[in-house]
Motif scaffolding. Structure first.
Motif, short mmCIF file in Angstrom:
data_model
loop_
_atom_site.label_atom_id
_atom_site.label_comp_id
_atom_site.label_asym_id
_atom_site.label_seq_id
_atom_site.Cartn_x
_atom_site.Cartn_y
_atom_site.Cartn_z
N VAL A 180 -7.77 3.78 -4.39
CA VAL A 180 -7.50 4.61 -5.57
C VAL A 180 -6.60 5.78 -5.18
O VAL A 180 -5.61 6.08 -5.85
CB VAL A 180 -8.82 5.13 -6.19
N VAL A 181 -6.95 6.43 -4.08
CA VAL A 181 -6.16 7.56 -3.59
C VAL A 181 -4.73 7.11 -3.29
O VAL A 181 -3.76 7.80 -3.63
CB VAL A 181 -6.81 8.17 -2.33
N ARG A 182 -4.59 5.95 -2.67
CA ARG A 182 -3.26 5.44 -2.34
C ARG A 182 -2.43 5.20 -3.61
O ARG A 182 -1.25 5.56 -3.67
CB ARG A 182 -3.39 4.14 -1.54
N LEU A 183 -3.07 4.61 -4.63
CA LEU A 183 -2.37 4.37 -5.89
C LEU A 183 -1.87 5.67 -6.51
O LEU A 183 -0.72 5.78 -6.94
CB LEU A 183 -3.30 3.66 -6.88
N LEU A 184 -2.76 6.66 -6.53
CA LEU A 184 -2.40 7.95 -7.15
C LEU A 184 -1.29 8.64 -6.37
O LEU A 184 -0.40 9.25 -6.96
CB LEU A 184 -3.63 8.85 -7.23
N ASN A 185 -1.33 8.53 -5.05
CA ASN A 185 -0.29 9.15 -4.22
C ASN A 185 1.05 8.46 -4.40
O ASN A 185 2.10 9.10 -4.45
CB ASN A 185 -0.69 9.13 -2.76
N ILE B 268 0.54 7.55 -13.46
CA ILE B 268 -0.85 7.18 -13.70
C ILE B 268 -1.65 8.38 -14.20
O ILE B 268 -1.55 9.47 -13.63
CB ILE B 268 -1.53 6.65 -12.42
N ARG B 269 -2.41 8.16 -15.24
CA ARG B 269 -3.45 9.11 -15.63
C ARG B 269 -4.77 8.52 -15.16
O ARG B 269 -5.15 7.42 -15.58
CB ARG B 269 -3.48 9.31 -17.15
N TYR B 270 -5.44 9.23 -14.28
CA TYR B 270 -6.69 8.74 -13.69
C TYR B 270 -7.86 9.55 -14.22
O TYR B 270 -7.84 10.79 -14.19
CB TYR B 270 -6.62 8.86 -12.16
N GLY C 100 -15.20 -4.02 -9.05
CA GLY C 100 -15.39 -4.15 -7.61
C GLY C 100 -14.40 -3.36 -6.79
O GLY C 100 -13.40 -2.83 -7.31
N ALA C 101 -14.69 -3.28 -5.50
CA ALA C 101 -13.81 -2.58 -4.56
C ALA C 101 -12.66 -3.53 -4.22
O ALA C 101 -12.72 -4.29 -3.26
CB ALA C 101 -14.58 -2.19 -3.30
N GLN C 102 -11.63 -3.49 -5.03
CA GLN C 102 -10.52 -4.43 -4.90
C GLN C 102 -9.54 -4.00 -3.82
O GLN C 102 -9.35 -2.81 -3.59
CB GLN C 102 -9.78 -4.55 -6.24
N PRO C 103 -8.90 -4.97 -3.15
CA PRO C 103 -7.84 -4.61 -2.20
C PRO C 103 -6.63 -4.04 -2.93
O PRO C 103 -6.49 -4.23 -4.15
CB PRO C 103 -7.51 -5.95 -1.52
N TYR C 104 -5.78 -3.32 -2.21
CA TYR C 104 -4.64 -2.66 -2.83
C TYR C 104 -3.78 -3.64 -3.64
O TYR C 104 -3.37 -3.31 -4.74
CB TYR C 104 -3.80 -1.98 -1.75
#
Length: 330
Positions: free
Chosen positions: A211-216, A222-224, A326-330
């Protein structure tokens, strides 16, 4: 029968058709509006389909999502078989020979050093069992992981080569986002990602770096939004969610949130206080807030909204209304 003339036969046919058709036309005209169908009565009081669907909304959405997942899984499998057959035909070989050349021959078995590294990195989960006891299982797991990775990579190559296009539309839902919920990114971002998660859930913590990687990487695209989804068997999830919101009262919600998603802990009162000290909160105000009940209803409302959307576990994401669990891969 032989004496019946043709005009008489025609009249009878018309009459018979009219008798059959009239009830159907009448029924169609009398069809109730969608959702108003009465499914049961109690002392003459009706229970309608709309009432039942509203009550069972979460379960019905879960079934809808499961149906989509099954249809997509089957569709992807059929497409893979067809593309593999086309590849074999273009090479003049069998599909088994393609698999052997593109998957089996390109996988190297894990070394003992790699097995040992995995054992050391996962010792907390493995428990008291020795490397000698679980080494074979680890080796098979790593090998299976490599096979799956190579299969996915080769399938991606086939999709690119054959201009594969998935036309199946996923179900999307209207996700309520109260103004009080913590969020990052502009309100008009092209992508809205709402996460329902539980601070006591190990999978939420495991998936958080992605999630952090996506936002960065995507920034203002993205609005999270984070919403609490404390599972019933996680007794400390609610206190942790309340503690994060109390940190938010002091302008440090996200700092506290990251701390909860980072170092593991038991989320006891002492642990929650230690985290508050780490992010520099006013401890007296923090303690008062946690015991005041001022954020209890907000956490419970978030949980109720997640249930109504059919959330079956954590983390549960809705990306522009599309569910991803679930905890999905990137």
């Amino acid at each position: 029968r032989d004496r019946m003339n043709r005009p008489t036969k025609s009249i009878l046919v018309v009459l018979l058709l009219a008798i059959v058709a009239l009830p159907a036309c009448a029924n169609k005209a009398e069809e109730p509006a969608a959702g108003t169908e009465v499914l049961a009565t109690i002392n003459g009081e009706p229970i309608t389909l709309a009432e039942v669907e509203e009550k069972a909304a979460g379960g019905l959405k879960k079934i809808e999502q499961e149906r989509y997942d099954l249809v997509r899984q089957t569709l992807e499998g059929m497409a893979a078989e067809k593309m593999l057959a086309l590849e074999a035909e273009s090479r003049g070989v069998t599909t088994d020979e393609v698999v052997a050349a593109e998957i089996q021959s390109k996988i190297t078995p894990p070394t003992m050093e790699e097995v040992t590294q995995f054992y050391q990195a996962n010792k907390a989960r493995i428990g008291e069992r020795t490397l000698e006891e679980v080494g074979g299982q680890i080796q098979r797991f790593l090998m299976e992981q490599r096979v799956n990775e190579r299969q996915e990579a080769f399938l991606a190559e086939l999709k690119a080569k054959n201009s594969f296009e998935l036309l199946l539309d996923p179900p999307r839902y209207e996700v309520p986002i109260p103004a009080s919920e913590p969020s990052k990114g502009p309100a008009d971002a092209p992508v809205t990602m709402v996460e329902f998660a539980d601070y006591e859930c190990p999978y939420c913590r495991r998936g958080h770096p992605e999630v952090v990687r996506l936002l960065n990487e995507y920034g203002d695209k993205i609005r999270y939004v984070f919403r609490d989804y404390p599972l019933e068997f996680h007794a400390r999830a609610v206190p942790a969610g309340i503690a994060a919101r109390c940190a938010g009262d002091q302008g440090k919600y996200w700092e506290y949130h990251e701390d909860l998603m980072g170092p593991a802990g038991d989320l006891s009162d002492a642990d929650l206080k230690a985290r508050a000290e780490r992010v520099g909160l006013d401890m007296e105000a923090f303690d008062t807030c946690r015991t005041s009940g001022s954020h209890d209803a907000v956490v419970q409302t978030a949980f109720a909204d997640g249930q109504a959307l059919g959330g079956t576990g954590t983390p549960c994401f809705f990306i522009n209304g599309r569910m991803l669990v679930g905890a999905q891969p990137y």
